[in-house]
Design an enzyme around this catalytic site. Structure first.
Site, PDB file in Angstrom:
ATOM      1  N   GLY A 239       0.949  -1.191  -0.068  1.00 51.68           N
ATOM      2  CA  GLY A 239      -0.263   0.190   0.015  1.00 51.68           C
ATOM      3  C   GLY A 239       0.832   1.263   0.096  1.00 51.68           C
ATOM      4  N   HIS A 240       2.060   1.011   0.700  1.00 54.93           N
ATOM      5  CA  HIS A 240       2.929   2.216   0.491  1.00 54.93           C
ATOM      6  C   HIS A 240       4.151   1.957  -0.244  1.00 54.93           C
ATOM      7  CE1 HIS A 240       5.461   5.611   1.609  1.00 54.93           C
ATOM      8  NE2 HIS A 240       4.669   6.068   2.571  1.00 54.93           N
ATOM      9  N   GLU A 358      -2.436  13.903   2.123  1.00 51.51           N
ATOM     10  CA  GLU A 358      -0.868  13.981   2.191  1.00 51.51           C
ATOM     11  C   GLU A 358      -0.539  13.973   0.722  1.00 51.51           C
ATOM     12  OE1 GLU A 358       0.941  12.788   6.244  1.00 51.51           O
ATOM     13  OE2 GLU A 358       0.486  11.023   5.110  1.00 51.51           O
ATOM     14  N   CYS A 442       8.312  10.022  10.130  1.00 46.01           N
ATOM     15  CA  CYS A 442       9.005   9.473   8.834  1.00 46.01           C
ATOM     16  C   CYS A 442       9.884  10.441   8.344  1.00 46.01           C
ATOM     17  CB  CYS A 442       7.964   9.439   7.655  1.00 46.01           C
ATOM     18  SG  CYS A 442       6.871  10.690   7.644  1.00 46.01           S
TER      19      CYS A 442
HETATM   20 ZN   LIG Z   1       7.502  12.325   6.123  1.00 48.05          ZN
END
Ligand SMILES: [Zn+2]
Length: 831
Positions: A239-240, A358, A442
């Protein structure tokens, strides 16, 4: 006078180039650039330098350059070297400490001990640890540090203990959900975490030569290879995205072709709507665009969905296509790249305007104050650009890489290296600041690993050419064909465009030195051994010096760096009537603390002269830009709504590099500046009020309530939101406090509602109270307090004079509530 800005700006830019400098390709009018993103810049250079045809990406042969590894590049300048030292001495140890405090390391310990509870943090905790290990490994390669190496060894032993007998390694699933491996590839980030592990392991191996980490990674990769692939193995992909590009790194580190094949499988199968199957979503109700899973990978027309995922995916696709030469993938990459950089990239090199996903919305949607532009997304774009630069040997890609590194990436970390931006707006009312860490962490380790490996972006080589993509003082050791070439670079870039290069081939050798002429530059010139090159060749944006090189040959490149004003593509509504300041690769901004007048009142006429000057003591030594701005008094601004020619006075203006903002006292900031008196939105009394709330947890940003950002709908997700979640069904309040009493007679509230994805709903009821002495009293009104979605809910009341006002909210049963914006109307004229 009714001015058509788009018309005016376009004419001005085309007719007055020498004074205005050169705007970046992708920010200009798309009609001229859809066909040839770099053509205009080259056309201008042509007068001086150019001869020869221009080829476009997509029709170009694949250059397939080899990057000169960062281990072979020395950075010894006054710009990057101090930042990298801060990165090594402050940011990297700080992030390892934060990973301990936040629980990432403890999660790994627990998994190693076989614990079944106690996991802390989100499902992707391991990935942030891996990114920090990657950064630390790069740092070790250029700065041996036994204590850090030991620290890494200890962490690697934790991971070895946590690895399952079959090779699987993920602390969340091992501790908390052991039966649920691979059951939600869409949301649970297992493959994403694995990818960051592979990148870190390859970096550690490259840095130390030790195989401890690499062996853990290959065992895990072998296991993943046994699970995913053509039948009878499983269909699936992350998914990512991230593991695709990481498996390529693992393939390069080990030579094991299987890893390339798994990456290829993930890439080529993407878009088979696997996530619809996984989540039993009927196909007619499935929109996979957030995960880039709505159409087969070959069919993408534009960049879409979550920005970091999109750019990591495209990086992986570029790697795979580079090996397979798949025309369909190459054409898709070319389409999507152009859509990204011509219609969806900020001047600061970032992507993804919206906090809601995002990511991306529609073409040309590039708001400034609400710009999301996640630091990771800028880094992801830089990584993709770098891969395309290697694939095609075309400078347009390195232009984007440079823009991202010097602006949107570098803004991600504070000058002292211990505070970070997740969100990077291009305009702020003064409420947006860096944080030491994030619940979703992240971005910080993404910045630290990028800085630690920076040298790897600067040079590339082929059998017959040496490419210089970034101009950084220092040295490099490259191999051109079979010839070892030592390169020494002396420059004060990015503050000065003069670059001196000394080449020392192992023996006399013929090859082409290709020097990138940045897209922002014109009138570049070059000399070899002090003799000017009169007719220089420019190919794909590189100035080509193809000759026999002797030891000690000297090249002097001059890239003039006048102060430039940049106009956005006229389709970008947020930037109409605005210009930005750029000099060399550096994009500038105004910060309130450098201005004598409120930032919102300043405007910069197009004819105002701008000067650049070095300020060695400011912000670690920067070049600032100064000039005379215009200002109208507050009353005059208001009148200027109706009389644009209101009288004005002059005031000194000072601009600093965008990357350096928010390192001094907090205040307003903006990149794009009006070129005529600003039409200020009528801000009410709330703009001057201090905000307090009855309750706020970590992810509440009370300051969002009066930041002046009006949403398009209740469901919109702003970057800063005032809410009371996870409180539910309780009575809560938000309060405005003024230094001196104000008269108020009305209030308007725009409610937040994230039905379908969160737990905020419209309130059960609300009312306004004012402070009377020490008591809170309801205002007097005959009106009902309306509660509705997607619009302002307004109430008028009998005027009161007070120093504080409360918005009292009854949360609905079982739900929380939030407020996009709360405006307060003055008592006399309703303004
Ligand atoms: Zn980030």
């Amino acid at each position: 006078m009714n001015m058509d800005w788009t018309h005016l700006l376009r004419n001005w830019l085309w007719q007055d180039r020498p004074q205005t400098g050169w705007p970046p390709d992708h920010l200009l009018h798309p009609k001229r650039f859809e066909a040839a993103p770099r053509m205009a810049a080259l056309a201008l250079l042509a007068c001086v330098l150019f001869s020869g045809p221009i080829a476009f990406a997509g029709e170009q042969p694949l250059a397939k350059l080899r990057p000169v590894p960062f281990t072979e590049v020395k950075i010894q300048d006054s710009f990057w070297a101090p930042r990298r030292e801060t990165n090594r001495l402050a940011s990297i140890p700080f992030s390892l400490q934060k990973l301990e405090e936040a629980g990432n390391l403890e999660d790994m310990r627990l998994a190693g001990r076989g614990a079944t509870n106690g996991f802390r943090g989100p499902v992707f905790m391991d990935s942030d640890l891996y990114k920090a290990l990657e950064a630390a490994s790069y740092s070790l390669a250029t700065h041996p540090d036994p204590a850090l190496e030991k620290q890494l060894d200890d962490i690697i032993s934790l991971m070895a203990a946590a690895q399952q007998p079959d090779g699987y390694l993920n602390s969340y699933f091992t501790i908390k959900e052991p039966g649920k491996r691979w059951t939600n590839l869409r949301d649970w980030h297992e493959l994403y975490c694995a990818g960051h592990m592979f990148e870190a392991a390859a970096a550690h191996y490259q840095a130390t030569g030790k195989k401890t980490f690499l062996n853990i990674a290959t065992r895990y990769a072998d296991y993943i290879d046994s699970v995913f692939g053509p039948a009878p193995k499983r269909l699936g992909y992350p998914g990512h995205p991230e593991i695709e590009l990481a498996l390529i790194k693992l393939w390069r580190a080990t030579g094991n072709q299987r890893y390339f094949e798994v990456a290829r499988f993930f890439v080529e199968n993407r878009g088979r709507k696997f996530f619809a199957t996984e989540h039993q979503t009927p196909l007619d109700k499935y929109d996979g665009s957030y995960w880039q899973d709505d159409v087969p990978i070959y069919d993408h027309q534009n960049i879409k969905g979550h920005a970091v995922r999109a750019a990591y995916l495209m990086s992986g696709v570029t790697e795979v296509a580079s090996q397979t030469g798949d025309e369909r993938l190459l054409k898709m990459l070319d389409r999507v790249w152009r859509n990204t950089t011509e219609r969806n990239e900020y001047i600061t090199g970032g992507i993804g305007p919206s906090a809601h996903n995002e990511g991306f919305t529609v073409d040309y949607d590039l708001p400034n104050q609400s710009a999301y532009q996640e630091t990771c997304a800028t880094i992801a774009l830089a990584q993709w650009a770098h891969r395309l630069a290697l694939l095609y040997g075309d400078a347009q890609y390195a232009d984007v890489l440079e823009r991202a590194l010097y602006n949107g990436m570098l803004s991600g970390v504070s000058q002292d290296g211990t505070k970070f931006f997740y969100v990077n707006p291009l305009e702020s009312a003064g409420t947006h600041h860096r944080s030491p860490w994030f619940g979703c962490a992240c971005c910080p380790p993404n910045v630290t690993r990028t800085l630690a490996a920076l040298g790897g972006y600067a040079y590339a080589a082929s059998a017959d050419s040496l490419y210089v993509n970034l101009y950084i003082q220092g040295a490099a050791q490259a191999k051109v064909g079979d010839t070892a070439v030592a390169l020494k670079v002396t420059t004060d870039y990015p503050w000065d465009g003069k670059v001196a290069l000394t080449l020392t081939p192992a023996s006399r050798a013929k090859f082409a030195l290709r020097l990138r002429v940045p897209g922002w530059c014109h009138n570049a010139s070059v000399a070899v051994n002090r003799r000017a090159v009169k007719v220089a060749i420019v190919e794909r944006g590189y100035l080509v010096l193809d000759r026999e090189w002797n030891r000690g040959d000297q090249v002097e490149l001059d890239l003039p760096m006048p102060v430039q004003r940049v106009a956005a593509d006229p389709h970008v509504k947020a930037d109409q009537g605005l210009l930005a300041i750029q000099r060399g690769p550096i994009v500038y901004c105004l910060e309130q603390c450098d201005q004598a007048e409120p930032l919102a009142s300043l405007w910069l006429p197009v004819e105002a002269e701008l000067k650049a000057a070095r300020e060695p003591r400011l912000l670690g030594s920067v070049v600032t830009i100064t000039g005379q701005a215009r200002i109208a008094s507050e009353q005059k601004w208001r009148r200027s709504l109706y009389q644009p020619a209101a009288p004005v006075s002059r005031v000194a203006l000072k601009a600093i590099p965008y990357y350096a903002w928010d390192n001094r006292q907090p205040g307003a900031m903006k990149v794009w500046l009006p070129v005529s008196p600003p039409l200020l939105p009528a801000r009410g009394l709330e703009a001057q009020a201090k905000v307090t709330v009855s309750f706020a947890n970590d992810n509440c940003q009370p300051q969002g309530i009066n930041d002046g950002l009006e949403p398009a709908s209740s469901g919109e997700q702003p970057a800063a939101l005032c809410h009371w979640w996870p409180h539910k069904g309780t009575g809560e309040w938000a309060q405005y406090t003024w230094k001196t009493p104000v008269q108020v007679s009305g209030a308007r509230v725009y409610w937040f509602d994230d039905s379908g994805r969160g737990e905020c709903r419209l309130p059960a009821s609300w009312r306004i109270e004012y402070l009377d002495g020490r008591d809170w009293k309801p205002v007097t009104t005959t009106e009902a307090y309306p509660v509705a979605k997607d619009k302002w809910c307004a109430v008028r009341f009998a005027p009161v004079k007070t120093t504080a006002l409360r918005l009292v909210v009854q949360l609905p049963p079982n739900f929380a509530a939030g407020v996009h914006e709360w405006k307060v109307d003055g008592g006399d004229d309703g303004q």
